[in-house]
Design a protein around this motif. Sequence first.
Motif, PDB file in Angstrom:
ATOM      1  N   VAL A  13     -24.386   0.635   8.288  1.00  0.00           N
ATOM      2  CA  VAL A  13     -24.041   1.850   9.037  1.00  0.00           C
ATOM      3  C   VAL A  13     -22.918   1.503  10.013  1.00  0.00           C
ATOM      4  O   VAL A  13     -22.973   1.840  11.184  1.00  0.00           O
ATOM      5  N   ALA A  14     -21.920   0.821   9.514  1.00  0.00           N
ATOM      6  CA  ALA A  14     -20.853   0.310  10.377  1.00  0.00           C
ATOM      7  C   ALA A  14     -19.521   0.961  10.045  1.00  0.00           C
ATOM      8  O   ALA A  14     -19.041   1.840  10.762  1.00  0.00           O
ATOM      9  N   HIS A  15     -18.916   0.545   8.944  1.00  0.00           N
ATOM     10  CA  HIS A  15     -17.569   0.987   8.573  1.00  0.00           C
ATOM     11  C   HIS A  15     -17.358   0.590   7.119  1.00  0.00           C
ATOM     12  O   HIS A  15     -17.916  -0.420   6.663  1.00  0.00           O
ATOM     13  N   PHE A  58     -12.809  13.382  14.607  1.00  0.00           N
ATOM     14  CA  PHE A  58     -12.177  12.663  13.511  1.00  0.00           C
ATOM     15  C   PHE A  58     -11.752  11.258  13.935  1.00  0.00           C
ATOM     16  O   PHE A  58     -11.367  11.035  15.083  1.00  0.00           O
ATOM     17  N   ARG A  59     -11.828  10.317  13.001  1.00  0.00           N
ATOM     18  CA  ARG A  59     -11.312   8.962  13.172  1.00  0.00           C
ATOM     19  C   ARG A  59     -10.352   8.734  12.011  1.00  0.00           C
ATOM     20  O   ARG A  59     -10.738   8.223  10.956  1.00  0.00           O
ATOM     21  N   LEU A  60      -9.111   9.138  12.192  1.00  0.00           N
ATOM     22  CA  LEU A  60      -8.152   9.189  11.097  1.00  0.00           C
ATOM     23  C   LEU A  60      -7.251   7.959  11.086  1.00  0.00           C
ATOM     24  O   LEU A  60      -6.965   7.369  12.127  1.00  0.00           O
ATOM     25  N   GLU A  61      -6.777   7.607   9.902  1.00  0.00           N
ATOM     26  CA  GLU A  61      -5.926   6.437   9.721  1.00  0.00           C
ATOM     27  C   GLU A  61      -4.720   6.794   8.869  1.00  0.00           C
ATOM     28  O   GLU A  61      -4.620   7.893   8.317  1.00  0.00           O
ATOM     29  N   GLY A  62      -3.788   5.868   8.771  1.00  0.00           N
ATOM     30  CA  GLY A  62      -2.618   6.067   7.923  1.00  0.00           C
ATOM     31  C   GLY A  62      -1.832   7.299   8.313  1.00  0.00           C
ATOM     32  O   GLY A  62      -1.644   7.605   9.495  1.00  0.00           O
ATOM     33  N   SER A  63      -1.374   8.048   7.319  1.00  0.00           N
ATOM     34  CA  SER A  63      -0.531   9.218   7.574  1.00  0.00           C
ATOM     35  C   SER A  63      -1.270  10.320   8.324  1.00  0.00           C
ATOM     36  O   SER A  63      -0.639  11.122   9.035  1.00  0.00           O
ATOM     37  N   GLY A 120      -8.060  10.127  -2.592  1.00  0.00           N
ATOM     38  CA  GLY A 120      -6.923  10.013  -1.698  1.00  0.00           C
ATOM     39  C   GLY A 120      -7.282  10.191  -0.235  1.00  0.00           C
ATOM     40  O   GLY A 120      -6.590   9.674   0.649  1.00  0.00           O
ATOM     41  N   LEU A 121      -8.367  10.923   0.036  1.00  0.00           N
ATOM     42  CA  LEU A 121      -8.758  11.170   1.422  1.00  0.00           C
ATOM     43  C   LEU A 121      -9.513   9.996   2.036  1.00  0.00           C
ATOM     44  O   LEU A 121      -9.342   9.695   3.230  1.00  0.00           O
ATOM     45  N   CYS A 122     -10.338   9.322   1.257  1.00  0.00           N
ATOM     46  CA  CYS A 122     -11.237   8.297   1.815  1.00  0.00           C
ATOM     47  C   CYS A 122     -10.524   7.220   2.635  1.00  0.00           C
ATOM     48  O   CYS A 122     -10.987   6.887   3.730  1.00  0.00           O
ATOM     49  N   PRO A 123      -9.414   6.642   2.182  1.00  0.00           N
ATOM     50  CA  PRO A 123      -8.759   5.621   3.010  1.00  0.00           C
ATOM     51  C   PRO A 123      -8.094   6.182   4.255  1.00  0.00           C
ATOM     52  O   PRO A 123      -7.835   5.433   5.202  1.00  0.00           O
ATOM     53  N   LEU A 124      -7.826   7.493   4.287  1.00  0.00           N
ATOM     54  CA  LEU A 124      -7.181   8.114   5.446  1.00  0.00           C
ATOM     55  C   LEU A 124      -8.194   8.582   6.490  1.00  0.00           C
ATOM     56  O   LEU A 124      -7.871   8.663   7.680  1.00  0.00           O
ATOM     57  N   PHE A 162     -21.212  30.142 -13.764  1.00  0.00           N
ATOM     58  CA  PHE A 162     -22.240  29.831 -12.776  1.00  0.00           C
ATOM     59  C   PHE A 162     -21.547  29.265 -11.541  1.00  0.00           C
ATOM     60  O   PHE A 162     -20.646  28.428 -11.652  1.00  0.00           O
ATOM     61  N   ALA A 163     -21.941  29.725 -10.348  1.00  0.00           N
ATOM     62  CA  ALA A 163     -21.277  29.276  -9.129  1.00  0.00           C
ATOM     63  C   ALA A 163     -22.281  29.192  -7.988  1.00  0.00           C
ATOM     64  O   ALA A 163     -23.212  30.000  -7.901  1.00  0.00           O
ATOM     65  N   VAL A 164     -22.094  28.195  -7.124  1.00  0.00           N
ATOM     66  CA  VAL A 164     -22.927  28.026  -5.935  1.00  0.00           C
ATOM     67  C   VAL A 164     -22.025  27.686  -4.763  1.00  0.00           C
ATOM     68  O   VAL A 164     -21.075  26.899  -4.906  1.00  0.00           O
ATOM     69  N   HIS A 165     -22.321  28.272  -3.605  1.00  0.00           N
ATOM     70  CA  HIS A 165     -21.587  27.953  -2.376  1.00  0.00           C
ATOM     71  C   HIS A 165     -22.615  27.755  -1.274  1.00  0.00           C
ATOM     72  O   HIS A 165     -23.358  28.675  -0.935  1.00  0.00           O
ATOM     73  N   THR A 166     -22.697  26.539  -0.738  1.00  0.00           N
ATOM     74  CA  THR A 166     -23.590  26.280   0.395  1.00  0.00           C
ATOM     75  C   THR A 166     -22.753  26.057   1.652  1.00  0.00           C
ATOM     76  O   THR A 166     -21.658  25.492   1.599  1.00  0.00           O
ATOM     77  N   HIS A 167     -23.295  26.509   2.760  1.00  0.00           N
ATOM     78  CA  HIS A 167     -22.620  26.405   4.060  1.00  0.00           C
ATOM     79  C   HIS A 167     -23.600  25.738   5.017  1.00  0.00           C
ATOM     80  O   HIS A 167     -24.661  26.280   5.301  1.00  0.00           O
ATOM     81  N   ARG A 168     -23.248  24.560   5.506  1.00  0.00           N
ATOM     82  CA  ARG A 168     -24.150  23.765   6.329  1.00  0.00           C
ATOM     83  C   ARG A 168     -23.553  23.567   7.723  1.00  0.00           C
ATOM     84  O   ARG A 168     -22.437  23.070   7.850  1.00  0.00           O
ATOM     85  N   GLU A 169     -24.287  23.996   8.740  1.00  0.00           N
ATOM     86  CA  GLU A 169     -23.851  23.814  10.121  1.00  0.00           C
ATOM     87  C   GLU A 169     -24.743  22.758  10.764  1.00  0.00           C
ATOM     88  O   GLU A 169     -25.951  22.940  10.877  1.00  0.00           O
ATOM     89  N   ASN A 170     -24.129  21.655  11.162  1.00  0.00           N
ATOM     90  CA  ASN A 170     -24.859  20.507  11.667  1.00  0.00           C
ATOM     91  C   ASN A 170     -24.479  20.266  13.128  1.00  0.00           C
ATOM     92  O   ASN A 170     -23.351  19.846  13.413  1.00  0.00           O
ATOM     93  N   PRO A 171     -25.380  20.541  14.084  1.00  0.00           N
ATOM     94  CA  PRO A 171     -25.057  20.282  15.492  1.00  0.00           C
ATOM     95  C   PRO A 171     -24.671  18.829  15.709  1.00  0.00           C
ATOM     96  O   PRO A 171     -25.219  17.918  15.069  1.00  0.00           O
ATOM     97  N   ALA A 172     -23.717  18.604  16.617  1.00  0.00           N
ATOM     98  CA  ALA A 172     -23.235  17.250  16.892  1.00  0.00           C
ATOM     99  C   ALA A 172     -22.781  17.162  18.339  1.00  0.00           C
ATOM    100  O   ALA A 172     -22.307  18.140  18.910  1.00  0.00           O
ATOM    101  N   GLN A 173     -22.940  15.993  18.910  1.00  0.00           N
ATOM    102  CA  GLN A 173     -22.411  15.765  20.244  1.00  0.00           C
ATOM    103  C   GLN A 173     -20.890  15.859  20.192  1.00  0.00           C
ATOM    104  O   GLN A 173     -20.270  15.457  19.203  1.00  0.00           O
ATOM    105  N   PRO A 174     -20.244  16.407  21.227  1.00  0.00           N
ATOM    106  CA  PRO A 174     -18.782  16.482  21.228  1.00  0.00           C
ATOM    107  C   PRO A 174     -18.141  15.124  20.953  1.00  0.00           C
ATOM    108  O   PRO A 174     -18.490  14.122  21.580  1.00  0.00           O
ATOM    109  N   GLY A 175     -17.255  15.104  19.978  1.00  0.00           N
ATOM    110  CA  GLY A 175     -16.560  13.870  19.625  1.00  0.00           C
ATOM    111  C   GLY A 175     -17.321  12.945  18.705  1.00  0.00           C
ATOM    112  O   GLY A 175     -16.800  11.901  18.303  1.00  0.00           O
ATOM    113  N   ALA A 176     -18.559  13.307  18.346  1.00  0.00           N
ATOM    114  CA  ALA A 176     -19.374  12.423  17.503  1.00  0.00           C
ATOM    115  C   ALA A 176     -18.941  12.509  16.048  1.00  0.00           C
ATOM    116  O   ALA A 176     -18.591  13.572  15.547  1.00  0.00           O
TER     117      ALA A 176
END
Length: 287
Positions: free
Chosen positions: A78-80, A161-166, A186-190, A244-258
Amino acid sequence: MATSIVPRVPQKVGVVGYGRLGQSLVSRLLAQGSELGLELVFVWNRDPGRMAGSVPPALQLQDLTALEDRHPDLVVEVAHPNIIHESGAQILRHANLLVGSPSALADQTTEQQLMEASNCWGHTVFVARGALWGTEDIRRLDLAGGLQSLRVTMATHPDGFRLEGSLAAAHISGPRTVLYEGPVRGLCPLAPRNSNTMAAAALAAPSLGFDRVVGVLVADLSLRDMHVVDVELKGPPGPTGHSFAVHTHRENPAQPGAVTGSATVTAFWLSLLGCCQLPSKPGIHLC
């Protein structure tokens, strides 16, 4: 009546990473481990100073390469993603591995190394599903050949967000800015710490995988204390021309900046308990 999830045999568990998620897991293992048949045998963190005063000295592991001395059955990362890149295959030599940073598997070399180590030593690569809602449904639909497209959108305040690269220099142009839209690979390394839900989706749908599952990362200034994940999937057209189509919308409370939302912490604990119930066998398996 509520029932506890109890591993079939006692498990020795090591935790790699001591951020918010690692702290929660360590606290639960120390408080509930014995009744669940789990023994915490080490905690490692890149900055060992973070463990001072909260992790018993005897459990603090200073050198990750010495983990075999603690004889773990399961190592929880659970590091990086870098830990999986650098040490995942070595960990599998000694124990099963629960990956908390599945974005690491977007790197094909890393995925191949993990598979080879898993097959060589007979240990399992478990992947925590984290914030991905409907994982089993996605997997079953994919296995049945009924999945044509899968799109995962993750939106939160830019402070989360903890963004890298471009993407590190991305300009937030308004109240809601799409920072990335394209293949998850393409997103995972960024955005290695903000794309784990998308990576879990790619693993749940191997027919699409990292190259055909679409990930969308959105900076939303209104979501200061929440992470929002939308999962949209479609199957091939049926006899009537409709899909066939499904759309789920998930709202997850989080501490600011977490980086990690509150519900994800609970989901990860359940993944840990769940993988301790499963037999050790080679391969990569969502848990």
